[in-house]
Design an enzyme around this catalytic site. Structure first.
Site, PDB file in Angstrom:
ATOM      1  N   ILE A  13       0.836  -1.204   0.000  1.00 31.26           N
ATOM      2  CA  ILE A  13       0.000   0.000   0.000  1.00 31.26           C
ATOM      3  C   ILE A  13       0.870   1.254   0.000  1.00 31.26           C
ATOM      4  CG2 ILE A  13      -1.948   1.188   1.082  1.00 31.26           C
ATOM      5  CD1 ILE A  13      -2.692  -1.440   2.437  1.00 31.26           C
ATOM      6  N   ASP A  35      11.959   2.941   5.225  1.00 33.06           N
ATOM      7  CA  ASP A  35      11.576   1.535   5.145  1.00 33.06           C
ATOM      8  C   ASP A  35      12.789   0.677   5.527  1.00 33.06           C
ATOM      9  OD1 ASP A  35       9.141  -0.032   3.241  1.00 33.06           O
ATOM     10  OD2 ASP A  35      10.852  -1.161   4.009  1.00 33.06           O
ATOM     11  N   THR A  38      12.248  -5.169   4.801  1.00 27.88           N
ATOM     12  CA  THR A  38      12.067  -6.558   5.226  1.00 27.88           C
ATOM     13  C   THR A  38      11.720  -7.362   3.974  1.00 27.88           C
ATOM     14  OG1 THR A  38       9.679  -6.387   5.518  1.00 27.88           O
ATOM     15  CG2 THR A  38      11.058  -5.715   7.396  1.00 27.88           C
ATOM     16  N   SER A  87       2.497  -7.416   8.267  1.00 24.63           N
ATOM     17  CA  SER A  87       1.093  -7.318   7.862  1.00 24.63           C
ATOM     18  C   SER A  87       0.396  -8.645   7.565  1.00 24.63           C
ATOM     19  CB  SER A  87       1.004  -6.425   6.621  1.00 24.63           C
ATOM     20  OG  SER A  87       1.603  -7.085   5.505  1.00 24.63           O
ATOM     21  N   THR A 141      -6.167  -1.342  10.357  1.00 22.46           N
ATOM     22  CA  THR A 141      -6.956  -2.373   9.671  1.00 22.46           C
ATOM     23  C   THR A 141      -8.304  -2.609  10.352  1.00 22.46           C
ATOM     24  OG1 THR A 141      -6.990  -4.767   9.348  1.00 22.46           O
ATOM     25  CG2 THR A 141      -5.550  -3.997  11.051  1.00 22.46           C
ATOM     26  N   ASP A 142      -9.251  -3.144   9.591  1.00 24.27           N
ATOM     27  CA  ASP A 142     -10.556  -3.502  10.183  1.00 24.27           C
ATOM     28  C   ASP A 142     -10.434  -4.743  11.064  1.00 24.27           C
ATOM     29  OD1 ASP A 142     -10.148  -5.396   8.160  1.00 24.27           O
ATOM     30  OD2 ASP A 142     -12.146  -5.178   7.275  1.00 24.27           O
ATOM     31  N   GLU A 143      -9.289  -5.456  10.979  1.00 24.40           N
ATOM     32  CA  GLU A 143      -9.161  -6.714  11.724  1.00 24.40           C
ATOM     33  C   GLU A 143      -9.133  -6.482  13.242  1.00 24.40           C
ATOM     34  OE1 GLU A 143      -6.518  -9.612   9.978  1.00 24.40           O
ATOM     35  OE2 GLU A 143      -6.708  -8.688   8.007  1.00 24.40           O
ATOM     36  N   TYR A 168      -1.420 -10.658  14.703  1.00 20.92           N
ATOM     37  CA  TYR A 168      -1.357  -9.473  13.835  1.00 20.92           C
ATOM     38  C   TYR A 168      -2.376  -8.431  14.288  1.00 20.92           C
ATOM     39  CZ  TYR A 168      -2.558  -6.469   9.854  1.00 20.92           C
ATOM     40  OH  TYR A 168      -2.857  -5.377   9.062  1.00 20.92           O
ATOM     41  N   LYS A 172      -1.887  -4.664  15.905  1.00 25.90           N
ATOM     42  CA  LYS A 172      -2.412  -3.442  15.285  1.00 25.90           C
ATOM     43  C   LYS A 172      -3.369  -2.732  16.256  1.00 25.90           C
ATOM     44  CE  LYS A 172      -1.860  -1.984  11.624  1.00 25.90           C
ATOM     45  NZ  LYS A 172      -0.812  -1.079  11.047  1.00 25.90           N
ATOM     46  N   ASN A 198      -7.152  -4.898   1.107  1.00 26.93           N
ATOM     47  CA  ASN A 198      -6.797  -4.250  -0.164  1.00 26.93           C
ATOM     48  C   ASN A 198      -6.316  -5.285  -1.168  1.00 26.93           C
ATOM     49  OD1 ASN A 198      -5.432  -0.959   0.472  1.00 26.93           O
ATOM     50  ND2 ASN A 198      -6.939  -2.043   1.665  1.00 26.93           N
ATOM     51  N   ASN A 267     -14.203 -16.280   0.246  1.00 24.82           N
ATOM     52  CA  ASN A 267     -12.900 -16.582  -0.366  1.00 24.82           C
ATOM     53  C   ASN A 267     -13.048 -17.443  -1.616  1.00 24.82           C
ATOM     54  OD1 ASN A 267     -11.657 -15.150   1.644  1.00 24.82           O
ATOM     55  ND2 ASN A 267     -11.193 -16.958   2.901  1.00 24.82           N
ATOM     56  N   GLY A 305      -7.643 -19.845  14.487  1.00 26.90           N
ATOM     57  CA  GLY A 305      -8.339 -18.620  14.912  1.00 26.90           C
ATOM     58  C   GLY A 305      -8.888 -17.810  13.752  1.00 26.90           C
TER      59      GLY A 305
HETATM   60  P1  NAD Z   1       3.361  -4.839   3.429  1.00 20.81           P
HETATM   61  O1  NAD Z   1       3.680  -5.992   4.290  1.00 20.81           O
HETATM   62  O2  NAD Z   1       3.178  -5.031   1.963  1.00 20.81           O
HETATM   63  O3  NAD Z   1       4.488  -3.712   3.594  1.00 20.81           O
HETATM   64  C1  NAD Z   1       5.019  -3.366   4.839  1.00 20.81           C
HETATM   65  C2  NAD Z   1       6.224  -2.457   4.598  1.00 20.81           C
HETATM   66  O4  NAD Z   1       6.736  -2.061   5.885  1.00 20.81           O
HETATM   67  C3  NAD Z   1       7.381  -3.142   3.844  1.00 20.81           C
HETATM   68  O5  NAD Z   1       7.915  -2.264   2.890  1.00 20.81           O
HETATM   69  C4  NAD Z   1       8.397  -3.432   4.948  1.00 20.81           C
HETATM   70  O6  NAD Z   1       9.741  -3.440   4.477  1.00 20.81           O
HETATM   71  C5  NAD Z   1       8.147  -2.261   5.886  1.00 20.81           C
HETATM   72  N1  NAD Z   1       8.570  -2.569   7.269  1.00 20.81           N
HETATM   73  C6  NAD Z   1       8.277  -3.695   7.987  1.00 20.81           C
HETATM   74  N2  NAD Z   1       8.862  -3.613   9.187  1.00 20.81           N
HETATM   75  C7  NAD Z   1       9.501  -2.415   9.249  1.00 20.81           C
HETATM   76  C8  NAD Z   1      10.285  -1.763  10.240  1.00 20.81           C
HETATM   77  N3  NAD Z   1      10.524  -2.331  11.431  1.00 20.81           N
HETATM   78  N4  NAD Z   1      10.779  -0.541   9.953  1.00 20.81           N
HETATM   79  C9  NAD Z   1      10.543   0.039   8.745  1.00 20.81           C
HETATM   80  N5  NAD Z   1       9.849  -0.542   7.771  1.00 20.81           N
HETATM   81  C10 NAD Z   1       9.328  -1.759   8.021  1.00 20.81           C
HETATM   82  O7  NAD Z   1       2.060  -4.185   4.078  1.00 20.81           O
HETATM   83  P2  NAD Z   1       0.799  -3.491   3.376  1.00 20.81           P
HETATM   84  O8  NAD Z   1      -0.150  -4.531   2.961  1.00 20.81           O
HETATM   85  O9  NAD Z   1       1.293  -2.483   2.406  1.00 20.81           O
HETATM   86  O10 NAD Z   1       0.170  -2.741   4.642  1.00 20.81           O
HETATM   87  C11 NAD Z   1       0.607  -1.432   5.009  1.00 20.81           C
HETATM   88  C12 NAD Z   1      -0.151  -0.982   6.245  1.00 20.81           C
HETATM   89  O11 NAD Z   1      -1.543  -0.981   5.975  1.00 20.81           O
HETATM   90  C13 NAD Z   1       0.058  -1.888   7.450  1.00 20.81           C
HETATM   91  O12 NAD Z   1       0.168  -1.085   8.582  1.00 20.81           O
HETATM   92  C14 NAD Z   1      -1.216  -2.725   7.501  1.00 20.81           C
HETATM   93  O13 NAD Z   1      -1.525  -3.101   8.812  1.00 20.81           O
HETATM   94  C15 NAD Z   1      -2.233  -1.748   6.938  1.00 20.81           C
HETATM   95  N6  NAD Z   1      -3.379  -2.363   6.255  1.00 20.81           N
HETATM   96  C16 NAD Z   1      -3.179  -3.296   5.269  1.00 20.81           C
HETATM   97  C17 NAD Z   1      -4.265  -3.836   4.594  1.00 20.81           C
HETATM   98  C18 NAD Z   1      -4.091  -4.832   3.484  1.00 20.81           C
HETATM   99  O14 NAD Z   1      -5.073  -5.383   2.986  1.00 20.81           O
HETATM  100  N7  NAD Z   1      -2.884  -5.086   3.006  1.00 20.81           N
HETATM  101  C19 NAD Z   1      -5.570  -3.429   4.945  1.00 20.81           C
HETATM  102  C20 NAD Z   1      -5.731  -2.482   5.958  1.00 20.81           C
HETATM  103  C21 NAD Z   1      -4.627  -1.952   6.593  1.00 20.81           C
HETATM  104  P1  TYD Z   2      -5.145 -12.737   3.483  1.00 14.77           P
HETATM  105  O1  TYD Z   2      -4.946 -12.255   2.088  1.00 14.77           O
HETATM  106  O2  TYD Z   2      -4.023 -13.383   4.204  1.00 14.77           O
HETATM  107  O3  TYD Z   2      -5.729 -11.506   4.313  1.00 14.77           O
HETATM  108  P2  TYD Z   2      -6.345 -11.464   5.831  1.00 14.77           P
HETATM  109  O4  TYD Z   2      -6.081 -12.724   6.499  1.00 14.77           O
HETATM  110  O5  TYD Z   2      -5.584 -10.339   6.440  1.00 14.77           O
HETATM  111  O6  TYD Z   2      -7.804 -11.182   5.661  1.00 14.77           O
HETATM  112  O7  TYD Z   2      -6.349 -13.777   3.470  1.00 14.77           O
HETATM  113  C1  TYD Z   2      -7.626 -13.419   3.003  1.00 14.77           C
HETATM  114  C2  TYD Z   2      -8.549 -14.597   3.228  1.00 14.77           C
HETATM  115  O8  TYD Z   2      -8.136 -15.676   2.370  1.00 14.77           O
HETATM  116  C3  TYD Z   2      -8.507 -15.151   4.632  1.00 14.77           C
HETATM  117  O9  TYD Z   2      -9.822 -15.577   4.999  1.00 14.77           O
HETATM  118  C4  TYD Z   2      -7.598 -16.352   4.535  1.00 14.77           C
HETATM  119  C5  TYD Z   2      -7.827 -16.841   3.135  1.00 14.77           C
HETATM  120  N1  TYD Z   2      -6.673 -17.493   2.469  1.00 14.77           N
HETATM  121  C6  TYD Z   2      -6.820 -18.758   1.860  1.00 14.77           C
HETATM  122  O10 TYD Z   2      -7.904 -19.354   1.884  1.00 14.77           O
HETATM  123  N2  TYD Z   2      -5.731 -19.303   1.249  1.00 14.77           N
HETATM  124  C7  TYD Z   2      -4.515 -18.684   1.228  1.00 14.77           C
HETATM  125  O11 TYD Z   2      -3.541 -19.272   0.662  1.00 14.77           O
HETATM  126  C8  TYD Z   2      -4.386 -17.390   1.817  1.00 14.77           C
HETATM  127  C9  TYD Z   2      -3.071 -16.663   1.820  1.00 14.77           C
HETATM  128  C10 TYD Z   2      -5.493 -16.836   2.425  1.00 14.77           C
END
Ligand code: NAD
Ligand code: TYD
Length: 372
Positions: A13, A35, A38, A87, A141-143, A168, A172, A198, A267, A305
């Site tokens: 994101i 960043d 990782t 994340s 996150t909504d989680e 996780y 958060k 997302n 899913n 869980g």
């Molecule tokens: P991602 O895992 O793709 O990216 C995380 C980034 O943070 C990476 O570039 C990683 O190198 C960096 N990072 C990790 N640990 C770090 C540290 N200690 N110091 C500096 N940088 C570090 O995550 P994402 O999916 O882009 O999510 C971004 C944010 O949005 C997160 O806070 C997540 O909780 C939140 N979020 C994600 C989703 C989703 O669907 N992906 C939805 C809602 C909220």
């Molecule tokens: P994920 O993309 O890991 O997001 P989150 O757990 O944060 O919602 O998973 C989305 C949904 O898909 C979740 O219900 C778990 C499921 N899932 C599978 O069924 N198979 C998979 O290989 C993965 C990664 C997720």
């Protein structure tokens, strides 16, 4: 010229957000991306902006006090957009303490360093006085709200009590509470956004949608957890970026916003849609097309869980800031699949490295519960 400090900008994101900001504001802004790179941070995501004079990359850990202090000392940061986090829920089940470190302690350090840099010694506010125009956006996150029943009228509102279940979401939730505590205790200028799942370009192929696209193209099994009936509320990443842009520029301070597009899907529906769209988009001459079919779907042992259902009520951000999602689900999936087709080298660079070792660990001995 306003200066934005983005943490975690090399992730999914964060990198979409940085592209969104340069597309929208061009030379009128400066972005500093902090960043730690990782496994989830991929500088390739930002290759097209890395030489811009108004973009700076700093490789640093958000937990590192000296490094983050230095960034604030050397730059007059106006807005922090804090994405950096661990994340992925499955990884949090394997390694919970890492999530506490990055998500909780990292957020605490970001808050402390911003507070220190932005504080003014005296002023009328007994809780805290800050330089004007400063704002910290915590991207969450909504989680944190836990799991909803399979009732179409049940939604997460900003007032829904927190009830996280995974390491996780618990980490958060803790970070959200810290931000709330800073707002209440120090009148620290912040907002929180809680967004649903997302999808879109640059998403690391450990998450459901890119994992299924990548596996289907390679003729690998599509591992569906449990009965495949869990519900997530999907939002195209650009819609999330626009929401963040609105919050940091238009929202009153101290407010929290839920972000989601009423796009609830089970899913198994997601996996079947991906198969359909892949078959529509792949030309008949492409040898990968023969691989892509529902025969690849494999039901595997459920996640521990596993939250049953997420669904966001986005009424507040709609009403107060006029935000609406623009990309409907099928169109978003098509755009995402097309993006992955056009960036197969991006996927290859990821999948030939550490990611595959992780993949083996996650799925190698996860027996198929049932194949359908
Ligand atoms: P991602 O895992 O793709 O990216 C995380 C980034 O943070 C990476 O570039 C990683 O190198 C960096 N990072 C990790 N640990 C770090 C540290 N200690 N110091 C500096 N940088 C570090 O995550 P994402 O999916 O882009 O999510 C971004 C944010 O949005 C997160 O806070 C997540 O909780 C939140 N979020 C994600 C989703 C989703 O669907 N992906 C939805 C809602 C909220
Ligand atoms: P994920 O993309 O890991 O997001 P989150 O757990 O944060 O919602 O998973 C989305 C949904 O898909 C979740 O219900 C778990 C499921 N899932 C599978 O069924 N198979 C998979 O290989 C993965 C990664 C997720």
């Amino acid at each position: 010229m306003r200066t934005y400090l983005v943490t975690g900008g090399c992730g999914f994101i964060g990198s979409n957000f940085i592209h969104h900001m340069f597309r929208t504001y061009g030379d009128d802004i400066r972005i500093i991306n902090v960043d730690a790179l990782t496994y989830a941070g991929n500088p390739e995501n930002l290759a097209s902006v890395e030489n811009l004079p108004n973009y700076t990359f700093v490789k640093a850990d958000v937990c590192d006090k000296d490094a983050i202090r230095r960034v604030f000392a050397e730059n007059d940061v106006d807005v922090v957009v804090h994405f950096a986090a661990e994340s992925h829920v499955d990884r949090s089940i394997l390694e919970p303490e890492l999530f506490v470190r990055t998500n909780v302690l990292g957020t605490a350090n970001m808050l402390n360093c911003a507070k220190e840099a932005w504080s003014l010694p005296d002023g009328p506010d007994p809780l805290g006085n800050y330089k004007p125009g400063k704002r910290f956006l915590h991207v969450s996150t909504d989680e944190v709200y836990g799991s909803l029943p399979d009732d179409p009228d049940a939604f997460f509102y900003e007032t829904t009590p927190y009830a996280p279940h995974s390491p996780y979401s618990a980490s958060k939730a803790s970070s959200d509470f810290l931000v709330k505590a800073y707002m209440d205790t120090y009148h620290f200028p912040a907002n929180i956004t809680n967004c649903s799942n997302n999808y879109g370009p640059y998403q690391f192929p450990e998450k459901l949608i890119p994992l299924m696209i990548n596996n289907a193209l390679n003729g690998r099994k599509l591992p569906v957890y449990g009965d495949g009936m869990n519900v997530r509320d999907w939002l195209y990443v650009e819609d999330h970026c626009r929401a963040i842009d609105l919050v940091i520029h238009k929202a009153p301070l101290f407010e929290t916003y839920n972000v989601g597009g009423h796009n609830e899907k089970r899913n198994i529906e997601i996996v079947k849609t991906i198969i359909e769209v892949l078959r529509e988009e792949l030309p008949d001459t492409d040898p990968r097309k023969a691989n892509v079919s529902e025969d690849l779907i494999t039901y595997v042992e459920d996640r521990k869980g596993h939250d049953r259902r997420y669904a966001i009520a986005p009424d507040k951000i709609r009403r107060d800031l006029g935000w609406e999602p623009e990309t409907m689900f099928r169109e978003g999936i098509r755009k995402t699949i097309t993006w992955y087709f056009d960036h197969m080298d991006w996927m290859e660079h990821i999948t030939n490295g550490a990611y595959m070792k992780y993949y083996e660990k996650m799925y190698g001995d996860r027996g198929a519960a049932e194949s359908k």
